[in-house]
Design an enzyme around this catalytic site. Structure first.
Site, PDB file in Angstrom:
ATOM      1  N   SER A   1      -9.723   1.528   2.726  1.00 56.86           N
ATOM      2  CA  SER A   1      -8.875   2.342   1.880  1.00 56.86           C
ATOM      3  C   SER A   1      -7.810   1.551   1.120  1.00 56.86           C
ATOM      4  CB  SER A   1      -8.182   3.409   2.734  1.00 56.86           C
ATOM      5  OG  SER A   1      -7.314   2.801   3.671  1.00 56.86           O
TER       6      SER A   1
ATOM      7  N   SER B   1      -9.868  -0.901   6.896  1.00 59.01           N
ATOM      8  CA  SER B   1      -9.281  -0.752   5.555  1.00 59.01           C
ATOM      9  C   SER B   1      -8.561  -1.961   4.993  1.00 59.01           C
ATOM     10  CB  SER B   1      -8.318   0.423   5.532  1.00 59.01           C
ATOM     11  OG  SER B   1      -9.055   1.598   5.380  1.00 59.01           O
TER      12      SER B   1
ATOM     13  N   LYS C   1       0.864  -1.177   0.000  1.00 58.86           N
ATOM     14  CA  LYS C   1       0.000   0.000   0.000  1.00 58.86           C
ATOM     15  C   LYS C   1       0.901   1.227   0.000  1.00 58.86           C
ATOM     16  CE  LYS C   1      -3.938   1.834   2.691  1.00 58.86           C
ATOM     17  NZ  LYS C   1      -4.824   1.583   3.835  1.00 58.86           N
TER      18      LYS C   1
HETATM   19  N1  GLN Z   1     -12.989   3.640   5.967  1.00 54.99           N
HETATM   20  C1  GLN Z   1     -12.504   4.119   7.214  1.00 54.99           C
HETATM   21  C2  GLN Z   1     -12.148   5.585   7.083  1.00 54.99           C
HETATM   22  O1  GLN Z   1     -12.478   6.131   6.107  1.00 54.99           O
HETATM   23  C3  GLN Z   1     -11.337   3.296   7.665  1.00 54.99           C
HETATM   24  C4  GLN Z   1     -10.080   3.658   6.997  1.00 54.99           C
HETATM   25  C5  GLN Z   1      -8.932   2.811   7.412  1.00 54.99           C
HETATM   26  O2  GLN Z   1      -9.082   1.775   8.036  1.00 54.99           O
HETATM   27  N2  GLN Z   1      -7.755   3.303   7.083  1.00 54.99           N
HETATM   28  O3  GLN Z   1     -11.565   6.176   7.924  1.00 54.99           O
END
Ligand code: GLN
Length: 470
Positions: free
Chosen positions: A151, A175, A76
């Protein structure tokens, strides 16, 4: 071109340890990454990957045996790989090269894995659909008009789409697990503190964890055994033995599997049916089902958007055009350097989070929001402690729906935030959790189920997953 879904990390490592060429394996993965049509891959590292593969071949020829020999991996784009760009898919880090390396990356490379590319993600890991990246959206490998989740959408699409058998992601509120669920692979968020975050671009420091995307449970366990362990560069990493590389058989025999009736309300019907199938499978595997309740879980999303944004507003203050990041041209004074650099460099979602985060931490509002959120966070932790007296693992849905269409939720942040309604509590409590693939819906879109276990019960969690996937 060979599709890596036919293989996995264990098979590649076994072959390379037995004399097969890591270079050939990596060359094939590079070709798949270069042909990627989902926008999962934003940067291919052909030259350094081939050099690293050659080095692995030399180590094997010299008699070493490596747990991840020749396994191609994508990172990532929020993990530092020394001397390679890292941007968190934000314009503010355009042109930035990592001057040092994340411990997780060093550990993978020491174990014989070869980094072949960087994966797309939501800007600074903020999002649930991979639509906030400055490199554009990622398509779900199963349906190109749908999102891969976020994400870590690029990492999930790389593994589920057969580009690499392994990808690393980060999970602050879901994420790793939510995109794994929506793309159809396995995604593990280890216990908070199990894997060093040194070299991970911080989002919410009390929540962030690095973890793997894989196609098998055995691979997840193998990679976790490589990644885990204390790191003196990360004071939050736990000083305890790393989990073992294998996964126990009969992981559900004699175990108590908790499930929460409230989780079924409002679920897409195919997801609810998959959950019922998994519950039946758990019983077949020798488990007892236990009805449990997590009374404060309904506040988890609200708590998260106070805690995570507060931490993010602090973590992202370093991107100011002076310490790090894009610097605006022609500013008249220092205030303008800061404000214009950030205005030009950050996208809308990141700005929204910074605004919210500075607000909840500001004098006068801190008690009403941040402090209150932390109090509710304690109640959520207590709920889990109580539940884990009654059961060994908790089974539920990872995401309320299967992959939605691109653009469907971008105009409604609240709807987007609710994508993580089932995954966020595990980050607030620091417990390990994973998403396992569990069939598809009526349109052929992948469904994932969520398993959660007590802190540092990562091995038991993986064993339960193996029993469910058998
Ligand atoms: N979707 C969640 C957010 O927007 C989690 C993001 C993540 O785990 N980095 O913050």
């Amino acid at each position: 071109m060979t599709d890596c879904r036919k293989t996995d990390c264990q098979s590649i490592a076994a072959a390379v340890n037995a004399g097969a060429s890591a270079t050939v394996e990596v060359e094939a993965a590079l070709a798949r990454a270069e042909a990627d049509s989902t926008n999962a891959i934003i940067r291919v590292y052909r030259d350094t990957a081939l050099a690293a593969a050659k080095a692995v071949d030399a180590r094997i020829a010299a008699g070493e045996q490596l747990p991840l020999a020749g396994v191609p991996v994508v990172l990532k784009d929020n993990m530092c790989y020394q001397d390679h760009p890292v941007t968190a898919c934000s314009k503010i880090l355009a042109g930035f090269t990592a001057p040092y390396q994340a411990t997780a990356v060093t550990k993978l490379r020491d174990a014989g894995a070869v980094v072949i590319a960087a994966a797309n993600m939501d800007e600074f890991a903020m999002g649930s659909s991979n639509e906030t990246s400055c490199y554009g959206p990622v398509s779900n490998p199963v349906a190109s008009d749908r999102i891969p989740g976020g994400s870590s959408g690029g990492s999930a699409a790389s593994v589920a789409g057969g580009i690499t058998p392994l990808a690393l992601g980060s999970d602050t509120g879901g994420s790793i697990r939510q995109p794994a669920s929506l793309c159809g692979c396995l995604g593990l968020k280890p216990t908070y503190g199990c894997v060093s975050r040194y070299g991970l671009l911080a989002f919410g420091s009390s929540l962030d964890q690095i973890g793997p995307f894989t196609t098998t449970v055995e691979d997840a366990a193998l990679v976790l055994s490589v990644l885990a362990g204390h790191d003196k560069a990360d004071s939050t990493s736990a000083n305890r033995p790393a989990p073992k590389p294998g996964v126990a058989d009969q992981g559900l025999a004699g175990k108590r599997v908790g499930w929460v009736p409230a989780h079924v309300e409002g679920l897409q019907s195919d997801v609810a049916e998959a959950l019922e199938r998994a519950k039946a499978k758990a019983v077949e595997a020798g488990a007892e089902l236990v009805e449990i309740s997590l009374p404060h879980e309904k506040y988890a999303v609200a708590v998260y958007y106070v805690v995570a944004t507060g931490e993010a507003s602090s973590n992202l203050s370093r991107y100011d055009g002076v310490h790090y990041g894009h610097r605006t041209e022609g500013a008249k004074d220092l205030d303008q350097v800061y404000s214009r650099s950030r205005e030009e460099g950050f996208g809308a979602e990141v700005k929204r989070r910074i605004m919210l985060g500075t607000y909840v931490l500001s004098a006068g509002y801190y008690d009403a929001y941040y402090k209150k959120a932390m109090q509710v966070r304690s109640l959520i932790c207590k709920d889990f402690a109580t539940c884990f007296e009654q059961c060994d693992v908790i089974l539920g849905p990872t995401s309320p729906t299967t992959a939605f269409k691109r653009g469907e939720k971008t105009s409604d942040p609240l709807q987007m935030y609710l994508s993580d309604v089932f995954t966020i509590a595990a980050n607030l409590a620091g417990i390990p959790a994973l998403s396992v693939p569990m069939g598809t819906d009526s349109q052929g879109l992948p469904i994932g189920l969520h398993l959660q276990a007590p802190q540092f019960a990562d091995e038991a969690l993986l064993a339960a997953a193996k029993a469910l996937m058998a």
